[in-house]
Design a protein around this motif. Structure first.
Motif, PDB file in Angstrom:
ATOM      1  N   ALA A   4       0.831  -1.201   0.000  1.00 17.04           N
ATOM      2  CA  ALA A   4       0.000   0.000   0.000  1.00 17.04           C
ATOM      3  C   ALA A   4       0.871   1.258   0.000  1.00 17.04           C
ATOM      4  CB  ALA A   4      -0.915  -0.001   1.223  1.00 17.04           C
ATOM      5  N   ASN A  57       3.841   1.476  -1.348  1.00 15.58           N
ATOM      6  CA  ASN A  57       4.843   1.385  -2.402  1.00 15.58           C
ATOM      7  C   ASN A  57       4.939   2.723  -3.138  1.00 15.58           C
ATOM      8  OD1 ASN A  57       5.836   0.699  -5.276  1.00 15.58           O
ATOM      9  ND2 ASN A  57       6.229  -1.171  -4.128  1.00 15.58           N
ATOM     10  N   LEU A  79       2.659   3.629  -5.998  1.00  8.81           N
ATOM     11  CA  LEU A  79       1.257   3.963  -5.747  1.00  8.81           C
ATOM     12  C   LEU A  79       1.105   5.363  -5.173  1.00  8.81           C
ATOM     13  CD1 LEU A  79       0.008   0.563  -4.220  1.00  8.81           C
ATOM     14  CD2 LEU A  79      -0.059   1.337  -6.602  1.00  8.81           C
ATOM     15  N   SER A  99       1.189   7.827 -13.115  1.00 10.09           N
ATOM     16  CA  SER A  99       0.394   7.079 -14.090  1.00 10.09           C
ATOM     17  C   SER A  99       1.247   6.777 -15.315  1.00 10.09           C
ATOM     18  CB  SER A  99      -0.834   7.893 -14.515  1.00 10.09           C
ATOM     19  OG  SER A  99      -0.436   9.092 -15.153  1.00 10.09           O
ATOM     20  N   GLN A 120       4.599  -5.064 -11.178  1.00 10.91           N
ATOM     21  CA  GLN A 120       4.610  -5.426  -9.755  1.00 10.91           C
ATOM     22  C   GLN A 120       5.983  -5.949  -9.352  1.00 10.91           C
ATOM     23  OE1 GLN A 120       1.330  -8.231 -10.026  1.00 10.91           O
ATOM     24  NE2 GLN A 120      -0.012  -6.895  -8.833  1.00 10.91           N
ATOM     25  N   SER A 175       8.496  -2.968  -9.150  1.00 14.36           N
ATOM     26  CA  SER A 175       8.242  -2.071  -8.021  1.00 14.36           C
ATOM     27  C   SER A 175       8.491  -2.738  -6.673  1.00 14.36           C
ATOM     28  CB  SER A 175       6.791  -1.573  -8.072  1.00 14.36           C
ATOM     29  OG  SER A 175       5.896  -2.654  -7.887  1.00 14.36           O
ATOM     30  N   GLN A 210      -4.975  -6.321  -8.951  1.00 14.25           N
ATOM     31  CA  GLN A 210      -4.150  -5.164  -9.265  1.00 14.25           C
ATOM     32  C   GLN A 210      -3.578  -5.277 -10.671  1.00 14.25           C
ATOM     33  OE1 GLN A 210      -0.185  -4.402  -7.322  1.00 14.25           O
ATOM     34  NE2 GLN A 210      -1.224  -2.537  -6.619  1.00 14.25           N
ATOM     35  N   THR A 262      -4.674   6.723 -12.584  1.00 13.51           N
ATOM     36  CA  THR A 262      -3.446   6.827 -11.794  1.00 13.51           C
ATOM     37  C   THR A 262      -3.227   5.509 -11.061  1.00 13.51           C
ATOM     38  OG1 THR A 262      -4.492   7.646  -9.757  1.00 13.51           O
ATOM     39  CG2 THR A 262      -3.817   9.301 -11.402  1.00 13.51           C
ATOM     40  N   THR A 263      -1.984   5.225 -10.729  1.00 14.98           N
ATOM     41  CA  THR A 263      -1.667   3.969 -10.050  1.00 14.98           C
ATOM     42  C   THR A 263      -2.355   3.889  -8.689  1.00 14.98           C
ATOM     43  OG1 THR A 263       0.351   5.004  -9.176  1.00 14.98           O
ATOM     44  CG2 THR A 263       0.556   3.690 -11.193  1.00 14.98           C
ATOM     45  N   LYS A 264      -2.618   5.035  -8.086  1.00 16.53           N
ATOM     46  CA  LYS A 264      -3.274   5.039  -6.774  1.00 16.53           C
ATOM     47  C   LYS A 264      -4.632   4.369  -6.852  1.00 16.53           C
ATOM     48  CE  LYS A 264      -3.334   6.078  -2.427  1.00 16.53           C
ATOM     49  NZ  LYS A 264      -2.381   5.390  -1.500  1.00 16.53           N
ATOM     50  N   CYS A 267      -5.264   1.794  -8.266  1.00 18.09           N
ATOM     51  CA  CYS A 267      -5.028   0.354  -8.282  1.00 18.09           C
ATOM     52  C   CYS A 267      -4.479  -0.171  -6.961  1.00 18.09           C
ATOM     53  CB  CYS A 267      -4.077  -0.002  -9.420  1.00 18.09           C
ATOM     54  SG  CYS A 267      -4.706   0.403 -11.071  1.00 18.09           S
ATOM     55  N   ASP A 268      -4.665   0.575  -5.890  1.00 19.52           N
ATOM     56  CA  ASP A 268      -4.162   0.149  -4.582  1.00 19.52           C
ATOM     57  C   ASP A 268      -5.094  -0.896  -3.978  1.00 19.52           C
ATOM     58  OD1 ASP A 268      -3.045  -0.176  -2.117  1.00 19.52           O
ATOM     59  OD2 ASP A 268      -3.565   1.828  -1.361  1.00 19.52           O
TER      60      ASP A 268
END
Length: 327
Positions: free
Chosen positions: A102, A104, A107, A112, A222, A225, A255, A312-314, A316-317
């Protein structure tokens, strides 16, 4: 294995059952700006939407395991990299944020994938045609994801795509055709998408091919990261089949759906990926059966839509999401 740094696990998409297209009530509305109903995400099984994610991590000094089985489209294998440790999500109603998951850097706010023009060749049934199509798509995925990984100060190793199934790879023995249609191996950063398996599952449906490769590349993101490593450290049961472990696997797979759709949002309407094709690819994430390792069909789709609409990647949290949203 030797004493070198352990290689990360692989993930795969299982084969899916015969399917007849049905009207999609929300896809047409995406022509201009797709809606964002954060419903339940979706689960992609190995081939029949009931695949199994197999992850076996082995090291010289450290032994750890990441879900050995995951229904959906993830296949983990031997040689997983558990580089960064983290806490656990447990099975409480609210997941506890943990470092490298969470929390990371990838995120973080405002991150993005960037725009990219995917120049994809014609899609054909010959192995060389599929290989060329996937290679061009993988190049586009790398181009789009590179800015996000760089902003998060993460590495950007190249992921390759193989249309040939190896008997043995850096991730151990390959899954069977009944277990997957494609899978990602973190040990050699390769997406394995065997020609026969992919054609049997997707035919010449571009949306399905793109959705599958984008999902598998999501596992590569994944890995880069550190999230796969952190997830591997979180596994606790001997056979990775406990309720808590399956929950971790679902968060990984959902995710990957979200990351795949996030890429589609970044490239939709340019090059070879029109907005209608991107919409169809996102909708394809909802073509799956309920799975205890990939999530319900509704959640598999809702997490894909979360990425497509959130951009945005957020968005996908999955690690901070309540258990009810990753069931």
């Amino acid at each position: 294995m030797n004493d070198a740094e352990p290689s990360p696990p692989g993930t795969a998409r299982p084969p899916e059952p015969a399917w007849v297209p049905e009207p999609n009530p929300w896809a047409p509305n995406w022509a201009a700006a797709p809606p964002v109903p954060i419903a339940p995400p979706r689960n992609r099984l190995w081939g029949a939407v009931a695949g199994v994610l197999i992850v076996v991590l082995t090291f010289s000094l450290i032994a750890a395991t990441i879900p050995r089985r995951v229904d959906g489209r993830a296949f983990a294998a031997q040689g997983a990299d558990t580089g960064r440790a983290y806490g656990g999500t447990g099975s409480t109603s609210k997941a506890k944020p943990v470092p490298e998951l969470a929390r990371n850097p990838l995120l973080g706010a405002g991150i993005s994938p960037g725009p990219a023009t995917c120049a994809l060749p014609d899609l054909g049934r010959a192995p060389e045609q599929l290989k060329a199509y996937y290679r061009a798509l993988a190049d586009c995925l790398e181009q789009s994801w590179r800015p996000a990984l760089e902003k998060a100060n993460e590495p950007t190793l190249t992921a390759t795509v193989s249309v040939t199934l190896p008997e043995h790879s850096a991730c151990g023995d390959a899954p069977t055709e009944n277990e997957a249609v494609a899978y990602y191996c973190g040990g050699d950063t390769t997406i394995y998408a065997p020609t026969d398996w992919m054609l049997a599952d997707a035919g010449l449906n571009k949306a399905r091919h793109i959705a599958t490769i984008a999902h598998e590349y999501g596992h590569h993101v994944q890995r880069e990261s550190g999230m796969l490593s952190a997830a591997a450290d979180k596994m606790t049961s001997p056979n990775e089949d406990s309720a808590a472990d399956k929950e971790v696997v679902r968060r990984i797979e959902l995710q990957a759906n979200c990351f795949g759709a996030l890429f589609l949002a970044a490239v939709a309407g340019s090059g070879s990926i029109s907005r209608s094709l991107a919409n169809a690819a996102v909708a394809d994430y909802g073509r799956a059966n309920d799975s205890d390792t990939h999530g319900s069909r509704a959640h598999q789709l809702s997490w894909a839509k979360a990425g497509y609409d959130g951009k945005t990647t957020k968005a996908c949290d999955t690690w901070s999401a309540p258990v009810a949203e990753v069931s």
